[in-house]
Design a protein around this motif. Structure first.
Motif, PDB file in Angstrom:
ATOM      1  N   THR A   8       0.801  -1.223   0.000  1.00 58.04           N
ATOM      2  CA  THR A   8       0.000   0.000   0.000  1.00 58.04           C
ATOM      3  C   THR A   8       0.834   1.275   0.000  1.00 58.04           C
ATOM      4  O   THR A   8       0.281   2.360  -0.082  1.00 58.04           O
ATOM      5  CB  THR A   8      -0.932   0.040   1.219  1.00 58.04           C
ATOM      6  N   GLU A   9       2.149   1.148   0.108  1.00 52.56           N
ATOM      7  CA  GLU A   9       3.002   2.342   0.152  1.00 52.56           C
ATOM      8  C   GLU A   9       4.373   2.007  -0.410  1.00 52.56           C
ATOM      9  O   GLU A   9       4.682   0.843  -0.673  1.00 52.56           O
ATOM     10  CB  GLU A   9       3.145   2.842   1.585  1.00 52.56           C
ATOM     11  N   SER A  10       5.203   3.008  -0.580  1.00 46.49           N
ATOM     12  CA  SER A  10       6.562   2.791  -1.067  1.00 46.49           C
ATOM     13  C   SER A  10       7.344   1.974  -0.040  1.00 46.49           C
ATOM     14  O   SER A  10       7.137   2.116   1.165  1.00 46.49           O
ATOM     15  CB  SER A  10       7.266   4.126  -1.283  1.00 46.49           C
ATOM     16  N   LEU A  11       8.225   1.132  -0.545  1.00 40.48           N
ATOM     17  CA  LEU A  11       9.006   0.249   0.314  1.00 40.48           C
ATOM     18  C   LEU A  11      10.478   0.621   0.285  1.00 40.48           C
ATOM     19  O   LEU A  11      10.933   1.329  -0.608  1.00 40.48           O
ATOM     20  CB  LEU A  11       8.855  -1.198  -0.159  1.00 40.48           C
ATOM     21  N   GLU A  12      11.218   0.101   1.242  1.00 34.89           N
ATOM     22  CA  GLU A  12      12.675   0.225   1.222  1.00 34.89           C
ATOM     23  C   GLU A  12      13.202  -0.667   0.106  1.00 34.89           C
ATOM     24  O   GLU A  12      12.552  -1.647  -0.274  1.00 34.89           O
ATOM     25  CB  GLU A  12      13.247  -0.214   2.564  1.00 34.89           C
ATOM     26  N   PRO A  13      14.383  -0.380  -0.446  1.00 31.90           N
ATOM     27  CA  PRO A  13      14.906  -1.169  -1.574  1.00 31.90           C
ATOM     28  C   PRO A  13      14.959  -2.674  -1.321  1.00 31.90           C
ATOM     29  O   PRO A  13      14.593  -3.462  -2.193  1.00 31.90           O
ATOM     30  CB  PRO A  13      16.305  -0.598  -1.788  1.00 31.90           C
ATOM     31  N   VAL A  14      15.370  -3.092  -0.139  1.00 30.43           N
ATOM     32  CA  VAL A  14      15.445  -4.534   0.151  1.00 30.43           C
ATOM     33  C   VAL A  14      14.052  -5.160   0.161  1.00 30.43           C
ATOM     34  O   VAL A  14      13.856  -6.275  -0.335  1.00 30.43           O
ATOM     35  CB  VAL A  14      16.168  -4.781   1.496  1.00 30.43           C
ATOM     36  N   LYS A  15      13.072  -4.449   0.681  1.00 28.81           N
ATOM     37  CA  LYS A  15      11.702  -4.970   0.708  1.00 28.81           C
ATOM     38  C   LYS A  15      11.129  -5.067  -0.703  1.00 28.81           C
ATOM     39  O   LYS A  15      10.356  -5.977  -1.002  1.00 28.81           O
ATOM     40  CB  LYS A  15      10.820  -4.116   1.611  1.00 28.81           C
ATOM     41  N   TYR A  16      11.496  -4.127  -1.575  1.00 24.90           N
ATOM     42  CA  TYR A  16      11.083  -4.238  -2.978  1.00 24.90           C
ATOM     43  C   TYR A  16      11.655  -5.509  -3.588  1.00 24.90           C
ATOM     44  O   TYR A  16      10.969  -6.219  -4.327  1.00 24.90           O
ATOM     45  CB  TYR A  16      11.556  -3.032  -3.798  1.00 24.90           C
ATOM     46  N   LEU A  17      12.904  -5.818  -3.312  1.00 22.08           N
ATOM     47  CA  LEU A  17      13.522  -7.035  -3.853  1.00 22.08           C
ATOM     48  C   LEU A  17      12.811  -8.287  -3.367  1.00 22.08           C
ATOM     49  O   LEU A  17      12.580  -9.223  -4.133  1.00 22.08           O
ATOM     50  CB  LEU A  17      15.009  -7.094  -3.489  1.00 22.08           C
ATOM     51  N   VAL A  18      12.450  -8.324  -2.098  1.00 21.92           N
ATOM     52  CA  VAL A  18      11.723  -9.476  -1.554  1.00 21.92           C
ATOM     53  C   VAL A  18      10.350  -9.595  -2.220  1.00 21.92           C
ATOM     54  O   VAL A  18       9.926 -10.684  -2.616  1.00 21.92           O
ATOM     55  CB  VAL A  18      11.593  -9.364  -0.021  1.00 21.92           C
ATOM     56  N   ALA A  19       9.659  -8.466  -2.361  1.00 20.86           N
ATOM     57  CA  ALA A  19       8.330  -8.488  -2.988  1.00 20.86           C
ATOM     58  C   ALA A  19       8.416  -8.958  -4.433  1.00 20.86           C
ATOM     59  O   ALA A  19       7.616  -9.802  -4.869  1.00 20.86           O
ATOM     60  CB  ALA A  19       7.694  -7.097  -2.924  1.00 20.86           C
ATOM     61  N   ALA A  29      -0.206 -10.037  -6.363  1.00 21.31           N
ATOM     62  CA  ALA A  29      -0.031  -8.836  -5.546  1.00 21.31           C
ATOM     63  C   ALA A  29      -0.998  -7.738  -5.952  1.00 21.31           C
ATOM     64  O   ALA A  29      -1.351  -7.616  -7.120  1.00 21.31           O
ATOM     65  CB  ALA A  29       1.398  -8.327  -5.671  1.00 21.31           C
ATOM     66  N   VAL A  30      -1.399  -6.969  -4.965  1.00 22.43           N
ATOM     67  CA  VAL A  30      -2.111  -5.720  -5.199  1.00 22.43           C
ATOM     68  C   VAL A  30      -1.110  -4.629  -4.860  1.00 22.43           C
ATOM     69  O   VAL A  30      -0.594  -4.577  -3.736  1.00 22.43           O
ATOM     70  CB  VAL A  30      -3.374  -5.600  -4.328  1.00 22.43           C
ATOM     71  N   VAL A  31      -0.799  -3.791  -5.836  1.00 26.64           N
ATOM     72  CA  VAL A  31       0.251  -2.788  -5.686  1.00 26.64           C
ATOM     73  C   VAL A  31      -0.296  -1.396  -5.997  1.00 26.64           C
ATOM     74  O   VAL A  31      -1.271  -1.264  -6.733  1.00 26.64           O
ATOM     75  CB  VAL A  31       1.458  -3.098  -6.611  1.00 26.64           C
ATOM     76  N   PRO A  32       0.343  -0.345  -5.447  1.00 23.75           N
ATOM     77  CA  PRO A  32      -0.079   1.016  -5.792  1.00 23.75           C
ATOM     78  C   PRO A  32       0.346   1.377  -7.209  1.00 23.75           C
ATOM     79  O   PRO A  32       1.197   0.717  -7.807  1.00 23.75           O
ATOM     80  CB  PRO A  32       0.636   1.888  -4.754  1.00 23.75           C
ATOM     81  N   SER A  33      -0.232   2.438  -7.748  1.00 23.17           N
ATOM     82  CA  SER A  33       0.050   2.816  -9.133  1.00 23.17           C
ATOM     83  C   SER A  33       1.498   3.247  -9.346  1.00 23.17           C
ATOM     84  O   SER A  33       1.996   3.194 -10.467  1.00 23.17           O
ATOM     85  CB  SER A  33      -0.896   3.932  -9.581  1.00 23.17           C
ATOM     86  N   ASP A  34       2.198   3.638  -8.288  1.00 25.90           N
ATOM     87  CA  ASP A  34       3.600   4.035  -8.446  1.00 25.90           C
ATOM     88  C   ASP A  34       4.580   2.887  -8.195  1.00 25.90           C
ATOM     89  O   ASP A  34       5.776   3.118  -8.072  1.00 25.90           O
ATOM     90  CB  ASP A  34       3.921   5.222  -7.533  1.00 25.90           C
ATOM     91  N   TYR A  35       4.095   1.664  -8.147  1.00 28.64           N
ATOM     92  CA  TYR A  35       4.970   0.506  -7.959  1.00 28.64           C
ATOM     93  C   TYR A  35       5.924   0.420  -9.155  1.00 28.64           C
ATOM     94  O   TYR A  35       5.481   0.417 -10.301  1.00 28.64           O
ATOM     95  CB  TYR A  35       4.126  -0.765  -7.851  1.00 28.64           C
ATOM     96  N   ILE A  43      -2.455  -6.530  -9.583  1.00 28.65           N
ATOM     97  CA  ILE A  43      -3.562  -5.606  -9.796  1.00 28.65           C
ATOM     98  C   ILE A  43      -3.138  -4.293  -9.146  1.00 28.65           C
ATOM     99  O   ILE A  43      -2.510  -4.291  -8.092  1.00 28.65           O
ATOM    100  CB  ILE A  43      -4.861  -6.122  -9.139  1.00 28.65           C
ATOM    101  N   THR A  44      -3.484  -3.179  -9.757  1.00 24.70           N
ATOM    102  CA  THR A  44      -3.114  -1.873  -9.227  1.00 24.70           C
ATOM    103  C   THR A  44      -4.294  -1.223  -8.517  1.00 24.70           C
ATOM    104  O   THR A  44      -5.411  -1.210  -9.038  1.00 24.70           O
ATOM    105  CB  THR A  44      -2.646  -0.958 -10.375  1.00 24.70           C
ATOM    106  N   SER A  45      -4.024  -0.714  -7.310  1.00 23.44           N
ATOM    107  CA  SER A  45      -5.045   0.006  -6.545  1.00 23.44           C
ATOM    108  C   SER A  45      -4.352   0.959  -5.589  1.00 23.44           C
ATOM    109  O   SER A  45      -3.369   0.598  -4.948  1.00 23.44           O
ATOM    110  CB  SER A  45      -5.914  -0.961  -5.757  1.00 23.44           C
ATOM    111  N   ASP A  46      -4.872   2.169  -5.463  1.00 26.35           N
ATOM    112  CA  ASP A  46      -4.308   3.153  -4.537  1.00 26.35           C
ATOM    113  C   ASP A  46      -5.111   3.302  -3.252  1.00 26.35           C
ATOM    114  O   ASP A  46      -4.667   3.949  -2.313  1.00 26.35           O
ATOM    115  CB  ASP A  46      -4.179   4.511  -5.222  1.00 26.35           C
ATOM    116  N   ALA A  47      -6.283   2.708  -3.177  1.00 22.28           N
ATOM    117  CA  ALA A  47      -7.112   2.791  -1.970  1.00 22.28           C
ATOM    118  C   ALA A  47      -7.010   1.480  -1.188  1.00 22.28           C
ATOM    119  O   ALA A  47      -7.282   0.410  -1.739  1.00 22.28           O
ATOM    120  CB  ALA A  47      -8.558   3.059  -2.357  1.00 22.28           C
ATOM    121  N   PRO A  48      -6.615   1.525   0.090  1.00 18.52           N
ATOM    122  CA  PRO A  48      -6.453   0.286   0.862  1.00 18.52           C
ATOM    123  C   PRO A  48      -7.700  -0.598   0.912  1.00 18.52           C
ATOM    124  O   PRO A  48      -7.617  -1.812   0.778  1.00 18.52           O
ATOM    125  CB  PRO A  48      -6.065   0.779   2.257  1.00 18.52           C
TER     126      PRO A  48
END
Length: 68
Positions: A8-19, A29-35, A43-48
């Protein structure tokens, strides 16, 4: 994979790698539009609240309901 990632939000670089690694292994995964990565079943969604509803539409999930 009987689960999903809900980002639901931006992640740290290591967490992005794990995801991304989990998504490449088959986790939906459901990810925000800025993923920043276009990989995986997502699927992209910005509302939790909408993200939770959309996440339950992946075909690999089995929802169990328990009372109490």
């Amino acid at each position: 994979m009987p689960g999903l990632l809900l980002i639901t939000e931006s992640l740290e670089p290591v967490k992005y790698l794990v995801a991304v690694g989990l998504m490449k292994l088959g986790a939906p995964a459901v990810v925000p539009s800025d993923y920043p990565f276009p990989y995986g079943n997502r699927i992209t969604s910005d509302a939790p609240a909408e993200a939770v509803a959309l996440g339950s539409t992946f075909p690999n999930l089995r929802v169990q309901s328990f009372e109490g």
